[in-house]
Motif scaffolding. Structure first.
Motif, short mmCIF file in Angstrom:
data_model
loop_
_atom_site.label_atom_id
_atom_site.label_comp_id
_atom_site.label_asym_id
_atom_site.label_seq_id
_atom_site.Cartn_x
_atom_site.Cartn_y
_atom_site.Cartn_z
N LYS A 54 0.87 -1.24 -0.09
CA LYS A 54 -0.03 0.07 0.00
C LYS A 54 0.99 1.31 0.04
O LYS A 54 0.38 2.14 -0.69
N SER A 55 2.11 1.04 0.79
CA SER A 55 2.65 2.38 1.09
C SER A 55 3.27 2.70 -0.52
O SER A 55 3.49 3.85 -1.00
N LEU A 56 3.88 1.42 -1.02
CA LEU A 56 4.64 1.70 -2.36
C LEU A 56 3.69 2.14 -3.57
O LEU A 56 3.79 2.74 -4.85
N TYR A 57 2.51 1.35 -3.66
CA TYR A 57 1.58 1.14 -5.19
C TYR A 57 0.38 1.70 -4.77
O TYR A 57 -0.53 1.66 -5.64
N GLY A 58 0.02 2.18 -3.61
CA GLY A 58 -1.47 2.86 -3.26
C GLY A 58 -2.43 1.55 -2.98
O GLY A 58 -2.13 0.52 -2.75
N GLU A 59 -3.57 2.20 -3.35
CA GLU A 59 -4.92 1.32 -2.99
C GLU A 59 -4.70 0.03 -4.04
O GLU A 59 -5.30 -1.02 -3.73
N VAL A 60 -4.29 0.47 -5.31
CA VAL A 60 -4.36 -0.36 -6.09
C VAL A 60 -3.24 -1.62 -6.10
O VAL A 60 -3.82 -2.60 -6.36
N HIS B 41 -2.06 5.21 -6.35
CA HIS B 41 -1.01 4.67 -6.69
C HIS B 41 0.37 4.70 -5.99
O HIS B 41 1.14 4.24 -6.28
N GLY B 42 -0.03 5.23 -4.56
CA GLY B 42 1.32 5.42 -3.72
C GLY B 42 2.42 6.11 -3.88
O GLY B 42 2.33 7.01 -4.67
#
Lengths: 129, 169
Positions: A54-60, B41-42
């Motif tokens: 989640k921290s690197l790539y977000g919700e997706v 997208h973080g």
């Protein structure tokens, strides 16, 4: 090669190359913590990996499905399964995951393979008796 | 071959309350887009957003925005736009949504599309005007006839739309 095959069928050598043979990729990972006596349960480990995604790539990224197939709590070694399209995201977020509850940590990726059977044998841990 | 290519997204800001639309400014929209990309997208998304992203044009009267994205990553950043629920500007939160009308390679193609789109909207809105009364129709007619300024097409059409919006209120 094909000329030889026509003459002598018993000594045929055929090489089969499969591209994208398996939909999944399997990773064997080991978590190394600063405080070596900490223990994580399987659920906590999965939650930890999801927070890294989640921290690197977000919700997706956090929605990327992966499975924890096997977990050895004493050695903190786990077997993960992920769809092949998500391998790069999972591996990169494991690499960049640096701290667990204010202590430094690192994920060591021991083996990666598209076939589960290939993870059974490991020449690094081979014991010749 | 050495040209840096980018994609321009023509978006429309839908607000329920038209008067609050006037509070928008480009920096507020840029912060809203960056926040949505960071959420969706973080860190990877925010890194993609820092280099080529900017708000090129914002019209507060009609709610049209031009967003510039680098060509390599515009689809990923485009996918974060539906997650924008509000734009914060001058201390007030304006609930809105962004919907994309057109993707162009240059500002000029987007501008050409915007002119065509505005004429279509004009044709859609004019019949509604007829019921209101004769003098409003005269006003619109006069505004359109004043519009044949050389090189001033875009601003002229926007003025017309502004007059129409006031009439509809």
């Amino acid at each position: 090669m094909s000329g030889v095959d026509e003459k002598d069928e018993s000594a045929v050598y055929r090489r089969v190359v499969l591209k994208n043979a398996s939909p999944y990729h399997y990773l064997e990972v080991c978590l190394v913590l600063q405080d070596e006596s900490t223990r994580l349960s399987a659920v906590e480990l999965k939650q930890f990996i999801i927070s890294g995604l989640k921290s690197l790539y977000g919700e997706v990224g956090a929605a990327l499905t992966f499975d924890l197939l096997k977990y050895d709590e004493d050695k903190l070694t786990a077997l993960l399964r992920v769809y092949s399209r998500g391998l790069v995201k999972l591996w990169s977020s494991l690499t960049l995951l640096g701290s667990y509850q204010n202590q430094a940590c690192a994920f060591r990726v021991l083996q990666v393979s598209p076939f589960l059977l290939a993870l059974t044998g490991n020449s690094r841990e081979l014991q010749l008796d | 071959m050495v040209r840096v290519k980018s994609r321009y997204l023509l978006c429309e800001v839908n607000v329920s309350d038209r008067s609050r639309l006037l509070l928008l400014d480009d920096r507020a929209v840029a912060t809203a887009v960056r926040a949505a990309v960071a959420r969706t997208h973080g860190d990877y998304g925010s890194a993609l957003c820092t280099i080529g992203f900017s708000v090129k044009y914002l019209n507060a009267h009609t709610g049209i925005v031009f967003l510039r994205f680098p060509k390599r990553s515009y689809k990923l950043l485009w996918s974060a736009l539906p997650f924008i629920t509000s734009v914060e500007s001058r201390g007030q939160k304006i609930p809105c949504s962004l919907n994309c009308l057109h993707v162009g390679g240059t500002i000029r193609t987007c501008q050409k599309f915007l002119i065509r789109y505005n004429t279509q909207q004009l044709h859609l809105m004019l019949p509604q005007c007829k019921n209101e009364g004769k003098e409003e129709k005269q006003q619109v007619r006069k505004a359109i006839l004043n519009c044949s300024l050389p090189g001033g097409n875009k601003e002229a059409f926007e003025d017309e739309l502004e007059i129409e919006e006031d009439e509809e209120e």
